[in-house]
Scaffold this active site. Structure first.
Site, PDB file in Angstrom:
ATOM      1  N   LYS A  67       0.805  -1.220   0.000  1.00  0.00           N
ATOM      2  CA  LYS A  67       0.000   0.000   0.000  1.00  0.00           C
ATOM      3  C   LYS A  67       0.841   1.274   0.000  1.00  0.00           C
ATOM      4  CE  LYS A  67      -4.169  -2.012   2.029  1.00  0.00           C
ATOM      5  NZ  LYS A  67      -5.206  -1.900   3.079  1.00  0.00           N
ATOM      6  N   ASP A 104     -10.400   2.307   1.580  1.00  0.00           N
ATOM      7  CA  ASP A 104     -10.649   1.793   2.927  1.00  0.00           C
ATOM      8  C   ASP A 104     -11.318   2.853   3.795  1.00  0.00           C
ATOM      9  OD1 ASP A 104      -9.580  -0.760   2.548  1.00  0.00           O
ATOM     10  OD2 ASP A 104      -7.555  -0.120   3.075  1.00  0.00           O
TER      11      ASP A 104
END
Length: 275
Positions: A67, A104
């Protein structure tokens, strides 16, 4: 008919539910020409993989440990991703650019909203790992007051206070030994690994409010099961996974609304099949 490709990358990746969710969305949307795969890719292999993407690629989902490693390989990232220095979504545009985003954070907010949690005065976070910063960023949109983060080390405590300053959230840190106190908060987000919160289960109070436990396998956790027995509002990792995946589908395909119900049903079926 030319194929359009998307995939999830990470390591380990074998148990990722992303292919199940995205393929369910493509079926529901009638996107027969779309495919979605998974690739075991670590940080060392990521640059070569990204460099080899052709025009048939529409998007990527990123999980750990990629990420942050993906960011230098992109042409730009959204403000949301920049806020937590983490990208879980890459959209490959028609003009060849690679744009990163983080679904997210809005995924947590959307999952809470689905359960009627729009605003809370205070909140608590259990743990300070990779998901905790995204949880804190989501709470910047949901919590009007102080967020207490329960951690095991002063190093992690300092990191969470720094994230709070960066995100504009009033953060107080507390030692993990006092984590049972968190359970009285209007909203508790558990970001810890499996079994880390098991010892807290007997301390769930009567009239518990809302718990968002980001694990989905194993499920329910001991804490989640105890929370449900006390009648509290309970969200799990599948809620987060589905809501963030809906946003990925919308970005990658250009569809106005991802098929939330079909994706959730597919995810639930896949988890049942594992047990």
């Amino acid at each position: 008919m030319s194929r359009i490709r998307a995939a999830v990358l990470g390591s380990p990746i074998e148990h990722s539910l992303s292919p199940v969710l995205h393929r369910a969305a493509y079926r529901e949307l009638g996107l027969d020409e779309w495919s979605y795969d998974r690739f075991e890719i670590d940080e060392a292999a990521l640059p070569e993989f990204i460099a080899g993407l052709g025009p048939e690629w529409a998007g990527l989902s990123l999980t750990m440990p990629l990420k942050r490693a993906i960011i230098p390989l992109l042409d730009g990232i959204s403000d949301t991703a920049a806020a937590v220095e983490a990208v879980n979504t890459v959209v490959l545009t028609e003009d060849g650019r690679r744009i990163g985003d983080n679904t997210d954070i809005p995924g947590i907010v959307a999952a809470l909203r689905e359960r009627g949690v729009e605003k809370v005065e205070t909140a608590a976070i259990l743990g300070a790992g990779a998901t905790a910063s995204s949880a804190l960023a989501a709470l910047a949109r949901v919590c009007t007051g102080e967020v207490t983060v329960y951690v095991r080390s002063e190093v992690r405590a300092a990191e969470m206070r720094q994230w709070g300053e960066r995100l504009g959230v009033a953060v107080r840190t507390a030692d993990w030994s006092d984590a049972a106190e968190a359970l009285a908060a209007p909203l508790v987000i558990a970001t810890t690994p499996a079994r880390a919160t098991d010892a807290l289960a007997p301390s769930v109070p009567a009239g518990a409010a809302t718990l968002f436990d980001v694990l989905y396998d194993p499920w329910p956790t001991a804490l989640a099961a105890a929370w449900s027995r006390q009648g509290g509002t309970l969200l799990g990792g599948l809620d987060l996974l589905v809501h963030q995946a809906v946003l990925q589908v919308e970005q990658m395909t250009g569809c106005a609304a991802g098929p939330l119900a079909a994706m959730r049903t597919a995810g639930e079926a896949a988890l049942r099949a594992r047990h």
